[in-house]
Motif scaffolding. Structure first.
Motif, short mmCIF file in Angstrom:
data_model
loop_
_atom_site.label_atom_id
_atom_site.label_comp_id
_atom_site.label_asym_id
_atom_site.label_seq_id
_atom_site.Cartn_x
_atom_site.Cartn_y
_atom_site.Cartn_z
N ASN A 95 -16.92 42.64 34.09
CA ASN A 95 -17.37 41.28 33.75
C ASN A 95 -16.87 40.27 34.78
OD1 ASN A 95 -17.19 41.30 30.10
ND2 ASN A 95 -18.95 41.50 31.40
N ALA A 96 -15.57 40.32 35.03
CA ALA A 96 -14.96 39.35 35.94
C ALA A 96 -15.50 39.50 37.36
CB ALA A 96 -13.44 39.50 35.92
N LEU A 97 -15.64 40.75 37.82
CA LEU A 97 -16.19 40.97 39.16
C LEU A 97 -17.62 40.45 39.25
CD1 LEU A 97 -14.90 44.60 39.83
CD2 LEU A 97 -14.17 42.53 41.02
N ALA A 98 -18.41 40.69 38.21
CA ALA A 98 -19.81 40.24 38.22
C ALA A 98 -19.88 38.72 38.27
CB ALA A 98 -20.54 40.77 37.00
N ILE A 99 -19.04 38.04 37.49
CA ILE A 99 -19.02 36.57 37.54
C ILE A 99 -18.61 36.09 38.93
CG2 ILE A 99 -17.79 34.52 36.70
CD1 ILE A 99 -19.83 35.43 34.70
N GLY A 100 -17.60 36.75 39.52
CA GLY A 100 -17.15 36.36 40.85
C GLY A 100 -18.24 36.51 41.89
N ILE A 101 -19.01 37.60 41.80
CA ILE A 101 -20.10 37.82 42.76
C ILE A 101 -21.18 36.75 42.57
CG2 ILE A 101 -22.01 39.39 43.33
CD1 ILE A 101 -20.01 41.68 42.73
N ALA A 102 -21.50 36.42 41.32
CA ALA A 102 -22.51 35.39 41.07
C ALA A 102 -22.04 34.04 41.60
CB ALA A 102 -22.81 35.31 39.58
N ILE A 103 -20.74 33.77 41.52
CA ILE A 103 -20.20 32.54 42.11
C ILE A 103 -20.32 32.59 43.63
CG2 ILE A 103 -18.07 31.22 42.46
CD1 ILE A 103 -17.30 31.95 39.58
N GLY A 104 -20.01 33.76 44.20
CA GLY A 104 -20.16 33.90 45.65
C GLY A 104 -21.59 33.71 46.11
N ASP A 105 -22.54 34.12 45.27
CA ASP A 105 -23.97 33.94 45.58
C ASP A 105 -24.45 32.52 45.30
OD1 ASP A 105 -24.13 36.63 46.21
OD2 ASP A 105 -25.00 37.22 44.29
N ARG A 106 -23.59 31.72 44.71
CA ARG A 106 -23.91 30.35 44.28
C ARG A 106 -24.96 30.32 43.17
NH1 ARG A 106 -23.45 26.56 49.75
NH2 ARG A 106 -21.42 27.38 50.39
N THR A 107 -25.08 31.41 42.48
CA THR A 107 -25.91 31.43 41.28
C THR A 107 -25.20 30.73 40.15
OG1 THR A 107 -26.77 33.57 41.99
CG2 THR A 107 -27.19 32.95 39.72
N ILE A 108 -23.88 30.85 40.14
CA ILE A 108 -23.01 30.15 39.20
C ILE A 108 -22.07 29.28 40.03
CG2 ILE A 108 -21.14 30.44 37.52
CD1 ILE A 108 -22.50 33.02 36.60
N ALA A 109 -21.90 28.03 39.62
CA ALA A 109 -21.10 27.11 40.43
C ALA A 109 -19.62 27.43 40.41
CB ALA A 109 -21.34 25.67 39.96
N GLY A 110 -19.09 27.87 39.27
CA GLY A 110 -17.67 28.15 39.19
C GLY A 110 -17.26 28.50 37.77
N VAL A 111 -16.00 28.89 37.60
CA VAL A 111 -15.54 29.36 36.30
C VAL A 111 -15.36 28.23 35.29
CG1 VAL A 111 -14.46 31.46 37.18
CG2 VAL A 111 -13.13 29.33 37.06
N ASP A 112 -15.40 26.97 35.74
CA ASP A 112 -15.27 25.87 34.80
C ASP A 112 -16.61 25.37 34.28
OD1 ASP A 112 -12.43 25.64 34.61
OD2 ASP A 112 -12.42 24.85 36.65
N GLU A 113 -17.69 26.07 34.63
CA GLU A 113 -19.00 25.77 34.06
C GLU A 113 -19.02 26.12 32.58
OE1 GLU A 113 -22.27 24.75 35.63
OE2 GLU A 113 -20.61 23.82 36.73
N PRO A 114 -19.66 25.30 31.75
CA PRO A 114 -19.78 25.66 30.33
C PRO A 114 -20.73 26.85 30.16
CG PRO A 114 -21.06 23.69 30.80
CD PRO A 114 -20.28 24.00 32.05
N ALA A 115 -20.35 27.79 29.31
CA ALA A 115 -21.22 28.94 29.07
C ALA A 115 -22.54 28.52 28.46
CB ALA A 115 -20.50 29.93 28.16
N SER A 116 -22.54 27.39 27.75
CA SER A 116 -23.77 26.94 27.08
C SER A 116 -24.86 26.56 28.08
CB SER A 116 -23.45 25.75 26.17
OG SER A 116 -22.87 24.69 26.90
N ARG A 117 -24.51 26.44 29.35
CA ARG A 117 -25.55 26.20 30.35
C ARG A 117 -26.55 27.35 30.36
NH1 ARG A 117 -24.71 24.82 36.81
NH2 ARG A 117 -26.93 24.98 37.39
N TRP A 118 -26.07 28.57 30.09
CA TRP A 118 -26.93 29.75 30.07
C TRP A 118 -27.12 30.30 28.65
CZ3 TRP A 118 -22.90 28.96 33.45
CH2 TRP A 118 -23.28 28.68 34.78
N LEU A 119 -26.35 29.77 27.73
CA LEU A 119 -26.45 30.20 26.34
C LEU A 119 -26.85 29.00 25.48
CD1 LEU A 119 -23.13 32.30 26.06
CD2 LEU A 119 -25.42 33.14 26.62
N PRO A 120 -28.13 28.68 25.43
CA PRO A 120 -28.55 27.53 24.62
C PRO A 120 -28.18 27.67 23.15
CG PRO A 120 -30.45 28.85 25.31
CD PRO A 120 -29.27 29.34 26.08
#
Length: 230
Positions: A95-120
């Motif tokens: 999980n953590a590696l996948a989130i880190g890769i998505a951050i590296g790809d700039r698909t996710i801005a960072g770990v302080d993003e609210p999860a509700s951005r993707w979980l309506p």
């Protein structure tokens, strides 16, 4: 779900391979093995022997110790190097590696993003403030107490057959980031975040971006149901 409940293993931490179903493959691209130290170890033999004793007493599956790219010790307590066994909470590291890769790809801005951005489903006062950081550190506010009643949240979160529904109905009992509680709602939510942020099923994302680049061998992941999610 009912098959899992009706066939609970005697030891929930060591179910037989046959219990894990349905499974989906994670295809690997095995690379070269690390070299073995043999008699030219860089760790003291006494320390390695002590580690092996502790691993055996802890009912471990395997123990590998590497130092400076060289394998100092390799022991298998069930099977051998070709035997597949459950990696249990290593899933949380993925999980953590996948989130880190998505951050590296700039698909996710960072770990302080609210999860509700993707979980309506979580855009309500109780969950809108839960950050990815909180989920990664098991501090999303969830604390599901053990309860073997088939209708309990505990049984659903561990044996349920619909990850989306589990996340939809996940209810925190504390404000996010205020306390640690080991709870798999955090990880089910992170898996959905990866899928929705990247547009790639979680199993495929792990296979393409983590497993194959690591040079790992073939593996499998448990799905919530046939054709469902990891």
């Amino acid at each position: 779900f009912w098959w899992r409940v009706d066939n609970l293993p005697a030891d929930p931490l060591q179910p037989p391979y046959e219990w894990y179903r349905p499974l989906a493959p994670i295809r690997g691209e095995p690379g070269p093995f690390l070299p073995l130290a043999g008699e030219r170890r860089t760790w003291p033999a006494a320390a390695l022997e002590a580690a092996e004793r502790v691993a055996a007493q802890a009912d471990s599956d395997a123990l590998l110790i590497a130092h400076r790219g060289v394998v100092q010790l390799e022991r298998y307590f069930r099977g051998d190097a070709t035997t597949r066994f459950s990696s249990h909470s290593f899933a949380k590291t993925l999980n953590a590696l996948a989130i880190g890769i998505a951050i590296g790809d700039r698909t996710i801005a960072g770990v302080d993003e609210p999860a509700s951005r993707w979980l309506p489903e979580w855009r309500d006062p109780a969950r809108a403030a839960i950050r990815l950081r909180d989920l990664l550190t098991m501090s999303g506010g969830f604390d599901t107490r053990p309860d073997l009643d088939p209708g309990s949240r505990f049984m659903q979160v561990y044996y349920g057959a619909d990850v989306v529904e589990l996340v939809r109905h996940a209810l925190p009992v504390a404000p996010p980031g205020t306390r640690y509680a080991y709870d798999n709602y955090n990880n089910h939510a992170l898996g959905l975040v990866i899928e929705r942020a990247t547009g790639v099923p979680y199993r495929e994302f792990v296979e393409r971006r983590i497993w194959r680049p690591l040079g790992a061998g073939d593996a499998e992941v448990l799905l919530d149901r046939t054709g469902g999610r990891a």
